[in-house]
Design a protein around this motif. Sequence first.
Motif, PDB file in Angstrom:
ATOM      1  N   PHE A   1      -3.624  -8.656  10.260  1.00  0.00           N
ATOM      2  CA  PHE A   1      -2.603  -8.284   9.277  1.00  0.00           C
ATOM      3  C   PHE A   1      -1.421  -7.644   9.965  1.00  0.00           C
ATOM      4  O   PHE A   1      -1.588  -6.881  10.926  1.00  0.00           O
ATOM      5  CB  PHE A   1      -3.165  -7.289   8.247  1.00  0.00           C
ATOM      6  N   VAL A   2      -0.245  -8.001   9.435  1.00  0.00           N
ATOM      7  CA  VAL A   2       1.003  -7.363   9.869  1.00  0.00           C
ATOM      8  C   VAL A   2       1.370  -6.325   8.801  1.00  0.00           C
ATOM      9  O   VAL A   2       1.485  -6.650   7.609  1.00  0.00           O
ATOM     10  CB  VAL A   2       2.132  -8.395  10.028  1.00  0.00           C
ATOM     11  N   LEU A   3       1.537  -5.111   9.267  1.00  0.00           N
ATOM     12  CA  LEU A   3       1.862  -4.010   8.335  1.00  0.00           C
ATOM     13  C   LEU A   3       3.216  -3.409   8.698  1.00  0.00           C
ATOM     14  O   LEU A   3       3.422  -2.997   9.841  1.00  0.00           O
ATOM     15  CB  LEU A   3       0.793  -2.914   8.379  1.00  0.00           C
ATOM     16  N   LEU A   4       4.115  -3.428   7.752  1.00  0.00           N
ATOM     17  CA  LEU A   4       5.453  -2.827   7.941  1.00  0.00           C
ATOM     18  C   LEU A   4       5.542  -1.545   7.120  1.00  0.00           C
ATOM     19  O   LEU A   4       5.182  -1.513   5.922  1.00  0.00           O
ATOM     20  CB  LEU A   4       6.551  -3.790   7.495  1.00  0.00           C
ATOM     21  N   ASN A   5       5.991  -0.529   7.771  1.00  0.00           N
ATOM     22  CA  ASN A   5       6.157   0.776   7.105  1.00  0.00           C
ATOM     23  C   ASN A   5       7.621   1.169   7.161  1.00  0.00           C
ATOM     24  O   ASN A   5       8.210   1.219   8.230  1.00  0.00           O
ATOM     25  CB  ASN A   5       5.293   1.823   7.787  1.00  0.00           C
ATOM     26  N   SER A   6       8.190   1.390   5.980  1.00  0.00           N
ATOM     27  CA  SER A   6       9.600   1.810   5.911  1.00  0.00           C
ATOM     28  C   SER A   6       9.639   3.194   5.219  1.00  0.00           C
ATOM     29  O   SER A   6       8.918   3.419   4.227  1.00  0.00           O
ATOM     30  CB  SER A   6      10.430   0.814   5.093  1.00  0.00           C
TER      31      SER A   6
ATOM     32  N   ILE B   1       0.858  -1.185   0.000  1.00  0.00           N
ATOM     33  CA  ILE B   1       0.000   0.000   0.000  1.00  0.00           C
ATOM     34  C   ILE B   1       0.888   1.227   0.000  1.00  0.00           C
ATOM     35  O   ILE B   1       1.813   1.327   0.813  1.00  0.00           O
ATOM     36  CB  ILE B   1      -0.935   0.002   1.239  1.00  0.00           C
ATOM     37  N   ILE B   2       0.564   2.124  -0.897  1.00  0.00           N
ATOM     38  CA  ILE B   2       1.326   3.386  -0.975  1.00  0.00           C
ATOM     39  C   ILE B   2       0.345   4.505  -0.748  1.00  0.00           C
ATOM     40  O   ILE B   2      -0.621   4.687  -1.513  1.00  0.00           O
ATOM     41  CB  ILE B   2       2.005   3.552  -2.327  1.00  0.00           C
ATOM     42  N   LEU B   3       0.571   5.239   0.294  1.00  0.00           N
ATOM     43  CA  LEU B   3      -0.263   6.402   0.601  1.00  0.00           C
ATOM     44  C   LEU B   3       0.317   7.632  -0.094  1.00  0.00           C
ATOM     45  O   LEU B   3       1.538   7.860  -0.090  1.00  0.00           O
ATOM     46  CB  LEU B   3      -0.313   6.620   2.115  1.00  0.00           C
ATOM     47  N   ASP B   4      -0.584   8.372  -0.711  1.00  0.00           N
ATOM     48  CA  ASP B   4      -0.108   9.558  -1.455  1.00  0.00           C
ATOM     49  C   ASP B   4       0.539  10.571  -0.543  1.00  0.00           C
ATOM     50  O   ASP B   4       1.487  11.262  -0.920  1.00  0.00           O
ATOM     51  CB  ASP B   4      -1.283  10.193  -2.191  1.00  0.00           C
ATOM     52  N   GLU B   5       0.040  10.687   0.640  1.00  0.00           N
ATOM     53  CA  GLU B   5       0.606  11.673   1.553  1.00  0.00           C
ATOM     54  C   GLU B   5       1.971  11.205   2.023  1.00  0.00           C
ATOM     55  O   GLU B   5       2.099  10.128   2.592  1.00  0.00           O
ATOM     56  CB  GLU B   5      -0.320  11.852   2.756  1.00  0.00           C
ATOM     57  N   ASP B   6       2.939  12.014   1.763  1.00  0.00           N
ATOM     58  CA  ASP B   6       4.344  11.745   2.114  1.00  0.00           C
ATOM     59  C   ASP B   6       4.887  10.516   1.422  1.00  0.00           C
ATOM     60  O   ASP B   6       5.978  10.045   1.765  1.00  0.00           O
ATOM     61  CB  ASP B   6       4.526  11.570   3.626  1.00  0.00           C
ATOM     62  N   ARG B   7       4.122   9.962   0.479  1.00  0.00           N
ATOM     63  CA  ARG B   7       4.567   8.822  -0.296  1.00  0.00           C
ATOM     64  C   ARG B   7       5.012   7.681   0.633  1.00  0.00           C
ATOM     65  O   ARG B   7       6.079   7.095   0.481  1.00  0.00           O
ATOM     66  CB  ARG B   7       5.717   9.208  -1.236  1.00  0.00           C
ATOM     67  N   LEU B   8       4.168   7.338   1.630  1.00  0.00           N
ATOM     68  CA  LEU B   8       4.476   6.275   2.587  1.00  0.00           C
ATOM     69  C   LEU B   8       4.257   4.912   1.931  1.00  0.00           C
ATOM     70  O   LEU B   8       3.287   4.694   1.205  1.00  0.00           O
ATOM     71  CB  LEU B   8       3.595   6.376   3.837  1.00  0.00           C
ATOM     72  N   PHE B   9       5.177   3.997   2.224  1.00  0.00           N
ATOM     73  CA  PHE B   9       5.150   2.662   1.623  1.00  0.00           C
ATOM     74  C   PHE B   9       4.899   1.622   2.747  1.00  0.00           C
ATOM     75  O   PHE B   9       5.642   1.552   3.719  1.00  0.00           O
ATOM     76  CB  PHE B   9       6.475   2.357   0.931  1.00  0.00           C
ATOM     77  N   TYR B  10       3.805   0.847   2.571  1.00  0.00           N
ATOM     78  CA  TYR B  10       3.439  -0.187   3.558  1.00  0.00           C
ATOM     79  C   TYR B  10       3.409  -1.533   2.852  1.00  0.00           C
ATOM     80  O   TYR B  10       2.973  -1.638   1.699  1.00  0.00           O
ATOM     81  CB  TYR B  10       2.050   0.059   4.159  1.00  0.00           C
ATOM     82  N   TYR B  11       3.871  -2.528   3.599  1.00  0.00           N
ATOM     83  CA  TYR B  11       3.766  -3.896   3.101  1.00  0.00           C
ATOM     84  C   TYR B  11       2.970  -4.708   4.134  1.00  0.00           C
ATOM     85  O   TYR B  11       3.315  -4.738   5.317  1.00  0.00           O
ATOM     86  CB  TYR B  11       5.144  -4.522   2.884  1.00  0.00           C
ATOM     87  N   GLY B  12       1.939  -5.319   3.623  1.00  0.00           N
ATOM     88  CA  GLY B  12       1.041  -6.058   4.534  1.00  0.00           C
ATOM     89  C   GLY B  12       1.062  -7.552   4.275  1.00  0.00           C
ATOM     90  O   GLY B  12       1.196  -7.967   3.115  1.00  0.00           O
ATOM     91  N   LEU B  13       0.877  -8.333   5.355  1.00  0.00           N
ATOM     92  CA  LEU B  13       0.877  -9.785   5.217  1.00  0.00           C
ATOM     93  C   LEU B  13      -0.079 -10.335   6.302  1.00  0.00           C
ATOM     94  O   LEU B  13       0.048  -9.993   7.493  1.00  0.00           O
ATOM     95  CB  LEU B  13       2.284 -10.352   5.411  1.00  0.00           C
ATOM     96  N   PRO B  14      -1.035 -11.172   5.938  1.00  0.00           N
ATOM     97  CA  PRO B  14      -1.929 -11.738   6.980  1.00  0.00           C
ATOM     98  C   PRO B  14      -1.173 -12.754   7.857  1.00  0.00           C
ATOM     99  O   PRO B  14      -0.265 -13.414   7.353  1.00  0.00           O
ATOM    100  CB  PRO B  14      -3.035 -12.393   6.144  1.00  0.00           C
ATOM    101  N   PHE B  15      -1.546 -12.785   9.113  1.00  0.00           N
ATOM    102  CA  PHE B  15      -0.922 -13.784   9.985  1.00  0.00           C
ATOM    103  C   PHE B  15      -2.028 -14.722  10.492  1.00  0.00           C
ATOM    104  O   PHE B  15      -3.194 -14.333  10.601  1.00  0.00           O
ATOM    105  CB  PHE B  15      -0.156 -13.123  11.141  1.00  0.00           C
ATOM    106  N   TYR B  16      -1.645 -15.940  10.851  1.00  0.00           N
ATOM    107  CA  TYR B  16      -2.617 -17.001  11.173  1.00  0.00           C
ATOM    108  C   TYR B  16      -2.278 -17.577  12.554  1.00  0.00           C
ATOM    109  O   TYR B  16      -1.108 -17.577  12.968  1.00  0.00           O
ATOM    110  CB  TYR B  16      -2.557 -18.108  10.121  1.00  0.00           C
TER     111      TYR B  16
END
Length: 586
Positions: free
Chosen positions: A142-147, A119-134
């Motif tokens: 969901f686990v969301l990592l933002n770098s 997921i890329i948010l237009d504001e500040d061009r933030l980049f998120y990577y999501g992965l479901p956990f079980y």
Amino acid sequence: MSKFRFRLLFALISLIITVLVGLGLLLGQIFNSFYINTYKDRMEKEASLIALLLSEKKLGDENIDSLMLEASNTLNSRLTIIDNSGNLLFEGGEGRFHHEELISRVLNEHMEETDGFQIILDEDRLFYYGLPFYENGEKQGFVLLNSPVDSLKKVNQQIWSLLVASLGLSLVIILLLGVRITSQYTRPIESATTVAMELAKGNYKARTYEDHLDETGMLSQSINILARNLQDMTRAQEMQQDRLQTLIENMGSGLILIDGRGYVNLVNRAYKELFDINSDDFLYKLYYDAFSHEEIIGLIEDIFMTEVNVRKQLLLPLKIERRHFEVYGAPIIGHNDEWKGIVLVFHDITELIRLEQMRKDFVANVSHELKTPITSIKGFSETLLDGAMDDKQTLEYFLSIILKESDRLQSLIQDLLDLSKVEQQGFKINIADCDLKEILYDVYTILNSKAEEKEVNLSIDIRDGIVPVRGDVHRLKQIFINLISNALTYTPKGGRVHITALNQEEHAIVTVSDTGIGMDEEELPRIFERFYRIDKARSRNSGGTGLGLAIVKHLVEAHKGHIKVNSIVGEGTTFTITLNKDEKFD
């Protein structure tokens, strides 16, 4: 030629820049794609690691929060964990977080995802990577990592900076090498082109350098060989042209060249002098417009129609005289019987005709002049032998006639001997310093008695104290005795003969004028011919031989002088003689 080098360099630079720009865009896109893919792989692996930890330990354990916080700090990423309902279970690490927008995107767009997503948010061009956990096989959230994407921008800028620097340096190096190479190969071409342009202008002394052994060197060598050959050919052609021009202009006969269309292309100097024409009014005109004599036009037309050589003698009027010409015309036939034109050669044979006529007249006149006294002598001698000698009075009368005819015969023979002598090729006169005044007074003294006998007034007018000339005293006396004797002979009783002498800076001028019978203008050119008489009966009765003026003319010319005559019928005649004088005469 510098335009050629500029165009070549411009084309080369345009091609190099196009290739480098295309190569830079391609490499930049490849590097950027590689880095983004690597970044995504790293984020995917980190998200998988967090999801694995969560599947092994439940949220809410006493040490799970510290473990997640430590993991987010170790991964230098912000960690966010939400459940299937969008509730925030954990959040930790550096970076900014947009809860509402992020959770809304996950619930609306990726709720059914079983694999990783970004997921890329237009504001500040933030980049998120999501992965479901079980947990126990069921998806818990969901686990969301933002770098931060600053690292992506920085790496991208570094890639483009490196590409621009390396490609710019390559461009500069290629340009330097290209300029040098193009100069090395275009300089001989420019030099050869310059020499070729000089050769085209007629400068066959131009040469180019032969520095290389490649194709450009062979080009320069060929250009130099061509220039030398052209120079040799031009020199030979100029020499031939000069020889031909000298021959044409200095030949004694008139030359006309007419091309195949009938236009006059060449007129030599001899023809222009003979016919007194201007080449500008004669050249490049049709022959029937250029020539004014119908005889010449007819001869040219005969050659055009028959294409054979023609030789004719023509009598052509030129100003106030008529001159004889032997005209030779020939067609000019080129290779393959190609018609080129006509050449005409005009030989002036007027002098030959005149000399031949003079020879004939001389023989006839001498025969006639000798026949008259010889016939008289023979006739009176026969009469005396037949018995007339017994009569003393008749004897004396006949003998006086015989003596008179003998004197006339002797005078004629003497004049013939004098004329033959002065007309000889090696005839010389004894040049010395003379006083013309003294010579004229001596002649005046000799002929004054003859003038008194004829009752003609003979006068002399020399105002200068001395009239110095260079000449032969005896021959000068002979000139003036003949002229003054002729003047006395043709001046009637009561007339006047006047002699003048004028002393000028370089010449002495003597005039002998009379008030005699005069001459027609048509007769003046012939009075210096041998045996020519104006009044033949009167001249013969006066004892003249008809050779006096011919002798006078030759003697004047032997003194390098000039004689001319002016005469009016019934009013008289004036002879003017110009003699050279010695300026150093004392």
